[in-house]
Design a protein around this motif. Structure first.
Motif, PDB file in Angstrom:
ATOM      1  N   GLY A 174      97.530 105.452  82.534  1.00 31.42           N
ATOM      2  CA  GLY A 174      96.586 106.457  82.058  1.00 31.42           C
ATOM      3  C   GLY A 174      96.561 106.610  80.554  1.00 31.42           C
ATOM      4  N   LEU A 175      97.069 105.606  79.848  1.00 29.95           N
ATOM      5  CA  LEU A 175      97.117 105.643  78.386  1.00 29.95           C
ATOM      6  C   LEU A 175      96.064 104.716  77.799  1.00 29.95           C
ATOM      7  N   ASN A 176      95.629 105.028  76.593  1.00 34.11           N
ATOM      8  CA  ASN A 176      94.670 104.175  75.898  1.00 34.11           C
ATOM      9  C   ASN A 176      95.357 102.882  75.480  1.00 34.11           C
ATOM     10  N   PRO A 177      94.886 101.714  75.957  1.00 32.51           N
ATOM     11  CA  PRO A 177      95.542 100.455  75.588  1.00 32.51           C
ATOM     12  C   PRO A 177      95.652 100.235  74.087  1.00 32.51           C
ATOM     13  N   LEU A 178      94.713 100.782  73.325  1.00 25.94           N
ATOM     14  CA  LEU A 178      94.752 100.603  71.874  1.00 25.94           C
ATOM     15  C   LEU A 178      95.846 101.433  71.213  1.00 25.94           C
ATOM     16  N   SER A 179      96.413 102.379  71.964  1.00 27.38           N
ATOM     17  CA  SER A 179      97.459 103.224  71.381  1.00 27.38           C
ATOM     18  C   SER A 179      98.780 102.483  71.226  1.00 27.38           C
ATOM     19  N   LEU A 180      98.912 101.318  71.855  1.00 29.47           N
ATOM     20  CA  LEU A 180     100.147 100.550  71.757  1.00 29.47           C
ATOM     21  C   LEU A 180     100.259  99.894  70.387  1.00 29.47           C
ATOM     22  N   TRP A 181      99.527  98.793  70.197  1.00 29.15           N
ATOM     23  CA  TRP A 181      99.567  98.083  68.910  1.00 29.15           C
ATOM     24  C   TRP A 181      98.157  97.849  68.365  1.00 29.15           C
ATOM     25  N   GLY A 182      97.194  98.597  68.871  1.00 36.86           N
ATOM     26  CA  GLY A 182      95.821  98.387  68.459  1.00 36.86           C
ATOM     27  C   GLY A 182      95.162  97.279  69.258  1.00 36.86           C
ATOM     28  N   ALA A 183      94.062  96.734  68.731  1.00 34.18           N
ATOM     29  CA  ALA A 183      93.340  95.659  69.405  1.00 34.18           C
ATOM     30  C   ALA A 183      94.014  94.321  69.115  1.00 34.18           C
ATOM     31  N   PRO A 184      94.208  93.488  70.131  1.00 41.20           N
ATOM     32  CA  PRO A 184      94.900  92.208  69.917  1.00 41.20           C
ATOM     33  C   PRO A 184      94.279  91.338  68.836  1.00 41.20           C
ATOM     34  N   THR A 185      92.972  91.417  68.655  1.00 39.48           N
ATOM     35  CA  THR A 185      92.298  90.588  67.647  1.00 39.48           C
ATOM     36  C   THR A 185      92.268  91.277  66.284  1.00 39.48           C
ATOM     37  N   LEU A 186      91.748  92.475  66.243  1.00 38.42           N
ATOM     38  CA  LEU A 186      91.621  93.179  64.971  1.00 38.42           C
ATOM     39  C   LEU A 186      92.984  93.545  64.389  1.00 38.42           C
ATOM     40  N   ASP A 187      93.957  93.809  65.259  1.00 34.46           N
ATOM     41  CA  ASP A 187      95.295  94.201  64.807  1.00 34.46           C
ATOM     42  C   ASP A 187      96.313  93.111  65.140  1.00 34.46           C
ATOM     43  N   SER A 188      95.892  91.868  64.966  1.00 31.46           N
ATOM     44  CA  SER A 188      96.753  90.743  65.344  1.00 31.46           C
ATOM     45  C   SER A 188      98.069  90.730  64.578  1.00 31.46           C
ATOM     46  N   ALA A 189      98.060  91.194  63.325  1.00 32.62           N
ATOM     47  CA  ALA A 189      99.299  91.215  62.546  1.00 32.62           C
ATOM     48  C   ALA A 189     100.321  92.159  63.173  1.00 32.62           C
ATOM     49  N   THR A 190      99.842  93.285  63.683  1.00 29.95           N
ATOM     50  CA  THR A 190     100.744  94.224  64.344  1.00 29.95           C
ATOM     51  C   THR A 190     101.277  93.634  65.640  1.00 29.95           C
ATOM     52  N   TRP A 191     100.405  93.006  66.421  1.00 26.48           N
ATOM     53  CA  TRP A 191     100.847  92.363  67.657  1.00 26.48           C
ATOM     54  C   TRP A 191     101.900  91.290  67.360  1.00 26.48           C
ATOM     55  N   GLN A 192     101.699  90.525  66.322  1.00 26.44           N
ATOM     56  CA  GLN A 192     102.674  89.502  65.952  1.00 26.44           C
ATOM     57  C   GLN A 192     103.987  90.137  65.508  1.00 26.44           C
ATOM     58  N   ASP A 193     103.902  91.244  64.792  1.00 24.81           N
ATOM     59  CA  ASP A 193     105.093  91.896  64.272  1.00 24.81           C
ATOM     60  C   ASP A 193     106.022  92.340  65.402  1.00 24.81           C
ATOM     61  N   PHE A 194     105.435  92.742  66.521  1.00 24.37           N
ATOM     62  CA  PHE A 194     106.227  93.236  67.645  1.00 24.37           C
ATOM     63  C   PHE A 194     106.435  92.191  68.734  1.00 24.37           C
ATOM     64  N   ASP A 195     106.018  90.957  68.492  1.00 24.69           N
ATOM     65  CA  ASP A 195     106.169  89.880  69.466  1.00 24.69           C
ATOM     66  C   ASP A 195     107.503  89.169  69.238  1.00 24.69           C
ATOM     67  N   PRO A 196     108.433  89.217  70.201  1.00 24.61           N
ATOM     68  CA  PRO A 196     109.706  88.515  70.015  1.00 24.61           C
ATOM     69  C   PRO A 196     109.528  87.025  69.725  1.00 24.61           C
ATOM     70  N   ALA A 210     107.413  85.624  67.829  1.00 24.20           N
ATOM     71  CA  ALA A 210     107.172  85.424  66.398  1.00 24.20           C
ATOM     72  C   ALA A 210     108.452  85.563  65.582  1.00 24.20           C
ATOM     73  N   ARG A 211     109.480  86.151  66.174  1.00 24.28           N
ATOM     74  CA  ARG A 211     110.751  86.367  65.468  1.00 24.28           C
ATOM     75  C   ARG A 211     111.895  85.615  66.144  1.00 24.28           C
ATOM     76  N   VAL A 212     111.560  84.605  66.918  1.00 25.11           N
ATOM     77  CA  VAL A 212     112.563  83.953  67.754  1.00 25.11           C
ATOM     78  C   VAL A 212     113.718  83.379  66.940  1.00 25.11           C
ATOM     79  N   SER A 213     113.460  82.953  65.716  1.00 26.41           N
ATOM     80  CA  SER A 213     114.530  82.375  64.897  1.00 26.41           C
ATOM     81  C   SER A 213     115.626  83.391  64.595  1.00 26.41           C
ATOM     82  N   ALA A 214     115.279  84.693  64.625  1.00 25.56           N
ATOM     83  CA  ALA A 214     116.264  85.741  64.343  1.00 25.56           C
ATOM     84  C   ALA A 214     117.275  85.893  65.466  1.00 25.56           C
ATOM     85  N   LEU A 215     117.032  85.232  66.596  1.00 22.37           N
ATOM     86  CA  LEU A 215     117.936  85.338  67.738  1.00 22.37           C
ATOM     87  C   LEU A 215     119.075  84.320  67.681  1.00 22.37           C
TER      88      LEU A 215
END
Length: 333
Positions: free
Chosen positions: A208-230, A232-237
């Motif tokens: 019941g939540l607005n999907p855009l409230s998570l990280w925004g739109a996957p296309t328009l807010d792609s930088a945010t989606w990448q920032d929270f995508d493990p 994209a940061r796999v080397s840090a593991l």
């Protein structure tokens, strides 16, 4: 149940909480929103199991955490204990691990604290674009209270199911060195590959939540989606002990997959059978494992045939992952 723990545990006594508050240890981690440890509520559920209510500035409310103490906790007032954080999935809650698995019995003779924090209705423990900050709650506020009141050490591991599996890998990748081990069971450790944005947004919408409230739109807010995508940061593991598992589920591709995705898009993700849902999320783990391999980052992986998005599989996978988790925590395996 009583809201006061029995004296032998001492871990969460009012005296301990008040002393912690006076010392300011609940805000000891850099950037942690300060909250008085004396305001933490305690409910004892069993000899070793407690529910804590932690006032959270990050969430704007008091949020629950279930903990399991070591069997020898009271007999060893001189020592600290490593912590295993267990994260729940979507449409579930912080008590799911004690409800669905044998975690209390499994840890009875193992010297660790188990912490099962609230991850919200979606189980996605992240900093929402417009909403709560579960990342700060779980990693800073909960950790600070455990160290202030329960003699938790700085040695930590994290594991989770489904969206909690995302959380385990995201926490470890976004905060290198915080966890000695991380495990994902049927998780979504790659959130921007194939159909994963659609599935992630469907999970949010189901609650019941607005999907855009998570990280925004996957296309328009792609930088945010990448920032929270493990992914994209796999080397840090690198250097973190890893366990990753998922089944293939019940779909074999083709029309079945197309119809299942259509059901997800139409808002019917909650009606999917466990085997179907496992098939839809499997590509996320498969992409994640591929990326680990390309970087030669060691990981114990179990990509198995069949299976479902369900606790019967996750209980088995947790037990199988114990050598990775327990070994990293310095415990017998």
């Amino acid at each position: 149940m009583s809201d006061r723990p029995s004296v032998p545990h001492r871990c969460l006594s009012r005296r301990t909480l008040a002393k912690a508050a006076a010392l300011g240890v609940a805000g000891a981690l850099a950037g942690t929103p300060r909250a008085s440890a004396a305001d933490v509520t305690v409910t004892q559920l069993g000899p070793r199991t407690y529910d804590l209510g932690i006032p959270s500035a990050a969430l704007g409310r008091t949020s629950p955490v279930r903990i399991i103490l070591p069997t020898s906790y009271a007999a060893r007032p001189d020592r600290t204990w490593p912590v295993l954080h267990l994260l729940h999935g979507a449409h579930d809650d912080y008590n799911s691990w004690t409800r669905e698995t044998d975690i209390e019995e499994f840890t009875a003779n193992r010297d660790l604290i188990v912490a099962m924090p609230d991850g919200g209705p979606t189980g996605i423990p992240t900093r929402w674009k417009t909403g709560p900050d579960y990342e700060t709650f779980q990693l800073q506020e909960v950790t600070a209270v455990l160290r202030a009141t329960c003699r938790a050490s700085t040695v930590q591991a994290v594991a989770g199911v489904s969206t909690g599996g995302y959380g385990a890998m995201a926490h470890a990748a976004r905060h290198p060195g915080m966890f000695v081990a991380a495990a994902s069971y049927s998780g979504i450790p790659a959130t921007t590959v194939t159909n994963m944005p659609t599935i992630v947004q469907a999970i949010v919408g189901r609650e019941g939540l607005n999907p855009l409230s998570l990280w925004g739109a996957p296309t328009l807010d792609s930088a945010t989606w990448q920032d929270f995508d493990p992914l994209a940061r796999v080397s840090a593991l690198r250097g973190t002990a890893l366990y990753v598992s998922v089944g293939t589920g019940s779909l074999t591709g083709g029309l079945g997959t197309i119809l299942a995705l259509a059901q997800v898009i139409s808002g019917g993700i909650g009606a999917l059978l466990p085997g179907v849902l496992e098939s839809l999320v499997a590509p996320s783990t498969q992409s994640f494992v591929t990326a680990l391999g390309q970087l030669a980052i060691p990981a114990t992986q179990h990509l198995y045939q069949g299976g479902g998005h369900q606790w019967s599989d996750w209980q088995r996978e947790f037990t199988a992952s114990w050598p990775v988790l327990g070994g990293a925590l310095g415990l017998p395996v």
